[in-house]
Design a protein around this motif. Structure first.
Motif, PDB file in Angstrom:
ATOM      1  N   ARG A   3       0.847  -1.194   0.000  1.00 20.26           N
ATOM      2  CA  ARG A   3       0.000   0.000   0.000  1.00 20.26           C
ATOM      3  C   ARG A   3       0.883   1.244   0.000  1.00 20.26           C
ATOM      4  O   ARG A   3       2.024   1.206   0.451  1.00 20.26           O
ATOM      5  N   ALA A   4       0.337   2.341  -0.482  1.00 19.33           N
ATOM      6  CA  ALA A   4       1.062   3.610  -0.484  1.00 19.33           C
ATOM      7  C   ALA A   4       1.167   4.146   0.941  1.00 19.33           C
ATOM      8  O   ALA A   4       0.311   3.869   1.786  1.00 19.33           O
ATOM      9  N   GLY A   5       2.207   4.902   1.205  1.00 19.02           N
ATOM     10  CA  GLY A   5       2.344   5.612   2.471  1.00 19.02           C
ATOM     11  C   GLY A   5       2.750   4.735   3.647  1.00 19.02           C
ATOM     12  O   GLY A   5       3.338   3.670   3.500  1.00 19.02           O
ATOM     13  N   ALA A   6       2.391   5.221   4.820  1.00 15.20           N
ATOM     14  CA  ALA A   6       2.779   4.556   6.072  1.00 15.20           C
ATOM     15  C   ALA A   6       2.230   3.143   6.158  1.00 15.20           C
ATOM     16  O   ALA A   6       2.885   2.245   6.684  1.00 15.20           O
ATOM     17  N   SER A   7       1.050   2.931   5.628  1.00 13.59           N
ATOM     18  CA  SER A   7       0.442   1.598   5.668  1.00 13.59           C
ATOM     19  C   SER A   7       1.322   0.579   4.951  1.00 13.59           C
ATOM     20  O   SER A   7       1.545  -0.522   5.441  1.00 13.59           O
ATOM     21  N   GLY A   8       1.839   0.949   3.790  1.00 11.27           N
ATOM     22  CA  GLY A   8       2.724   0.058   3.045  1.00 11.27           C
ATOM     23  C   GLY A   8       4.047  -0.150   3.745  1.00 11.27           C
ATOM     24  O   GLY A   8       4.598  -1.257   3.745  1.00 11.27           O
ATOM     25  N   ARG A   9       4.570   0.907   4.365  1.00 12.52           N
ATOM     26  CA  ARG A   9       5.820   0.772   5.120  1.00 12.52           C
ATOM     27  C   ARG A   9       5.636  -0.145   6.328  1.00 12.52           C
ATOM     28  O   ARG A   9       6.592  -0.756   6.794  1.00 12.52           O
ATOM     29  N   ASP A  10       4.403  -0.234   6.814  1.00 12.36           N
ATOM     30  CA  ASP A  10       4.092  -1.146   7.923  1.00 12.36           C
ATOM     31  C   ASP A  10       3.869  -2.578   7.451  1.00 12.36           C
ATOM     32  O   ASP A  10       3.591  -3.464   8.256  1.00 12.36           O
ATOM     33  N   GLY A  11       3.938  -2.822   6.143  1.00 11.87           N
ATOM     34  CA  GLY A  11       3.826  -4.174   5.606  1.00 11.87           C
ATOM     35  C   GLY A  11       2.477  -4.543   5.024  1.00 11.87           C
ATOM     36  O   GLY A  11       2.277  -5.683   4.617  1.00 11.87           O
ATOM     37  N   ASN A  12       1.532  -3.615   4.963  1.00 13.32           N
ATOM     38  CA  ASN A  12       0.212  -3.908   4.395  1.00 13.32           C
ATOM     39  C   ASN A  12       0.283  -3.962   2.870  1.00 13.32           C
ATOM     40  O   ASN A  12       0.888  -3.090   2.239  1.00 13.32           O
ATOM     41  N   THR A  13      -0.339  -4.983   2.318  1.00 13.37           N
ATOM     42  CA  THR A  13      -0.324  -5.169   0.873  1.00 13.37           C
ATOM     43  C   THR A  13      -1.732  -5.443   0.347  1.00 13.37           C
ATOM     44  O   THR A  13      -2.640  -5.758   1.108  1.00 13.37           O
ATOM     45  N   VAL A  14      -1.861  -5.323  -0.968  1.00 14.01           N
ATOM     46  CA  VAL A  14      -3.094  -5.655  -1.674  1.00 14.01           C
ATOM     47  C   VAL A  14      -2.702  -6.642  -2.767  1.00 14.01           C
ATOM     48  O   VAL A  14      -1.740  -6.401  -3.497  1.00 14.01           O
TER      49      VAL A  14
END
Length: 176
Positions: A109-120
């Motif tokens: 994911r874009a932003g902080a969410s992606g840096r936290d490991g969240n994916t789609v």
């Protein structure tokens, strides 16, 4: 799709660092791409086989007109065994393939969410050539296209809508 430059493509990515975007390799046939048949540019990174990339033109993304293109970087899982008997369906263009012709791609994911490991994740044609399949410029291996009542323009519209829904899911903040 209007042709894009190397610089436009590298600046377009919303879910990776500028350093990662600078290091990615463009498609080997970049100079010879059939831009007039593309609704988006998709390719597997020749320098990093477990990476792939999608770039949408600015007019394909609401609120992006007048801005630049939007790029999404994707991860590809390690090779796994596939069955030549089973078939799979691309969730963007709805082309049926032998199971090896569709791959699960995961986008941070874009932003902080992606840096936290969240994916789609999404199942897509392994070669990311959806626009060519929809237009009949490329045929899936071992399978003919399913018969549909939609004409080519309607299939293109459906493909664009499916891709946009995925891209927006990557771009928008994650709501837990």
């Amino acid at each position: 799709m209007e042709p894009l430059t190397d610089k436009q493509i590298r600046a377009s990515f919303v879910n990776c660092s500028k350093g990662d975007a600078a290091r990615l390799k463009l498609p080997a046939d970049f100079a010879d791409l059939p831009w007039e048949d593309l609704d988006f540019l998709g390719w597997r990174d020749p320098g990093a086989p477990l990476r792939a990339h999608l770039v949408l033109p600015p007019d394909a993304v609401p609120g992006q007109a007048g801005g630049g293109p939007v790029g999404i970087t994707l991860r590809v899982p390690e090779k796994s065994r596939t069955s030549a008997v089973k078939s799979s369906l691309c969730r963007i263009c709805l082309t049926g393939h032998a199971s090896s012709g569709v791959t699960l791609f995961a986008a941070p994911r874009a932003g902080a969410s992606g840096r936290d490991g969240n994916t789609v994740g999404i199942y897509v044609c392994s070669d990311l050539a959806c626009p060519l399949y929809v237009r009949g410029r490329r045929q899936p291996a071992l399978r003919t296209r399913y018969e549909e009542s939609l004409d080519v323009e309607e299939r293109i519209g459906r493909m664009r809508a499916n891709l946009l829904a995925f891209v927006e899911n990557v771009r928008l903040p994650f709501a837990a």
